[in-house]
Design an enzyme around this catalytic site. Structure first.
Site, mmCIF file in Angstrom:
data_model
loop_
_atom_site.group_PDB
_atom_site.id
_atom_site.type_symbol
_atom_site.label_atom_id
_atom_site.label_comp_id
_atom_site.label_asym_id
_atom_site.label_seq_id
_atom_site.Cartn_x
_atom_site.Cartn_y
_atom_site.Cartn_z
ATOM 1 N N GLU A 1 0.838 -1.198 0.000
ATOM 2 C CA GLU A 1 0.000 0.000 0.000
ATOM 3 C C GLU A 1 0.876 1.253 0.000
ATOM 4 O O GLU A 1 1.891 1.322 0.709
ATOM 5 C CB GLU A 1 -0.872 -0.047 1.259
ATOM 6 C CG GLU A 1 -1.795 1.121 1.490
ATOM 7 C CD GLU A 1 -2.591 0.946 2.791
ATOM 8 O OE1 GLU A 1 -3.485 1.760 3.041
ATOM 9 O OE2 GLU A 1 -2.309 -0.011 3.556
ATOM 10 N N LYS B 1 -9.279 2.342 -2.280
ATOM 11 C CA LYS B 1 -9.585 1.754 -0.975
ATOM 12 C C LYS B 1 -10.955 2.210 -0.484
ATOM 13 O O LYS B 1 -11.229 3.418 -0.394
ATOM 14 C CB LYS B 1 -8.493 2.148 0.022
ATOM 15 C CG LYS B 1 -8.593 1.467 1.383
ATOM 16 C CD LYS B 1 -7.369 1.819 2.229
ATOM 17 C CE LYS B 1 -7.370 1.091 3.564
ATOM 18 N NZ LYS B 1 -6.140 1.389 4.343
ATOM 19 N N CYS C 1 -5.554 -3.277 2.557
ATOM 20 C CA CYS C 1 -5.406 -3.236 4.011
ATOM 21 C C CYS C 1 -6.734 -3.392 4.753
ATOM 22 O O CYS C 1 -7.274 -4.492 4.802
ATOM 23 C CB CYS C 1 -4.681 -1.950 4.411
ATOM 24 S SG CYS C 1 -3.907 -2.026 6.048
#
Length: 289
Positions: A47, A118, A151
């Site tokens: 990330e 995300k 994540c």
């Protein structure tokens, strides 16, 4: 039936440096070349690996952000994908007009494949980024169908279920895992357990590339891993503190074929959507958590 040829998947565990975008990208290219030298055809990086993670301000994040796919980092990753004949999934700080996104650029030998933004923002990310607005797309590649999560997205079972329902064989996860409260010394990352559970309950491969190091006081967990469709790791977990490249040879089509667990059970077919919404959404009364 002819057996499917496996491909090599690689997860690059590396340590980006906050603000040092040029050096981070150069380092990522070295690691991509190393992974390709091991035969990797699908390469996952962490990330925000071009910018670093712990921004001091939105202004700092904005100065490190760039468009996707027309920014300089996407372009050099695209050239690397062409040169090595691989698909690359890499975390990037994306700028779209005045909006910032914690994103992943997906590039391949034939060009730009797509962008993932995300969906679930963690902690101070809410100060800098907009929540992702592109959903959970699934892209068809020559070796299988792939999706991406970043994540904290992995804490939501819906992320992986949406990917599986759309036929994904593998979910690639650029990540920056941090220690979780209550985690015992020496215990594996909670994220590892969640990835294993999601792979098993959806019959998908999951490839997680984490970072290492400490940035502005924030330690990161490392422990990158590649999980097979049965839920057991096929590579890793990696160490907590060293740069590493994990590789595994996988036949991605097995993920869909193996969803028939026995003569009676198929993990997606057995869902009782007559009792709950397709994704447990509007059918649940507000407040009944």
């Amino acid at each position: 039936m002819q057996a499917e040829s496996p491909i090599t998947v690689a997860c690059i565990q590396m340590e980006p440096k906050i603000g040092e975008k040029k050096a981070n990208v150069a380092h990522s290219l070295d690691k991509i070349a190393e992974a390709a030298g091991k035969g990797a055809r699908l390469i996952v990086l962490p990330e925000l690996c071009n910018s670093g993670y712990v921004f001091a301000s939105r202004h700092e994040a904005f100065t490190l952000a760039e468009p996707v796919p027309n920014g300089p980092t996407s372009e050099v990753w695209l050239e690397a994908a062409r040169r090595h004949g691989a698909v690359i999934v890499a975390g990037i700080c994306e700028r779209a007009g005045d909006a910032l996104y914690n994103s992943a650029a997906i590039v391949g030998p034939d060009g730009f494949i797509g962008t993932y933004r995300k969906v679930h923002l963690w902690g101070a990310e809410n100060l800098f980024f907009e929540p992702g607005d592109l959903g959970v797309p699934v892209w068809k590649t020559e070796f299988g169908r792939m999706a991406v999560a970043i994540c904290y997205d992995g804490w939501f079972p819906e992320t992986y279920r949406l990917a599986a329902l759309q036929g994904a064989d593998i979910v690639c996860v650029p990540t920056n895992w941090v220690p979780i409260p209550g985690q015992a010394e020496g215990r594996e990352a909670m994220a590892n357990i969640l990835a294993m559970a999601a792979a098993h309950s959806n019959s998908i491969y999951i490839a997680c590339a984490d970072r290492v190091g400490t940035e502005r006081g924030q330690p990161f967990e490392g422990q990158s891993l590649i999980v097979g469709h049965t839920g057991w790791p096929v590579a890793g977990p990696a160490s907590r503190d060293k740069e590493e490249i994990l590789t595994a040879d996988v036949a991605l089509g097995e993920a869909r074929r193996a969803r028939n667990w026995n003569a009676f059970n198929q993990v997606l077919r057995d869902r009782r959507s007559d009792l709950y919404d397709e994704m447990l959404g509007t059918g649940i009364k507000r407040g009944w958590y």
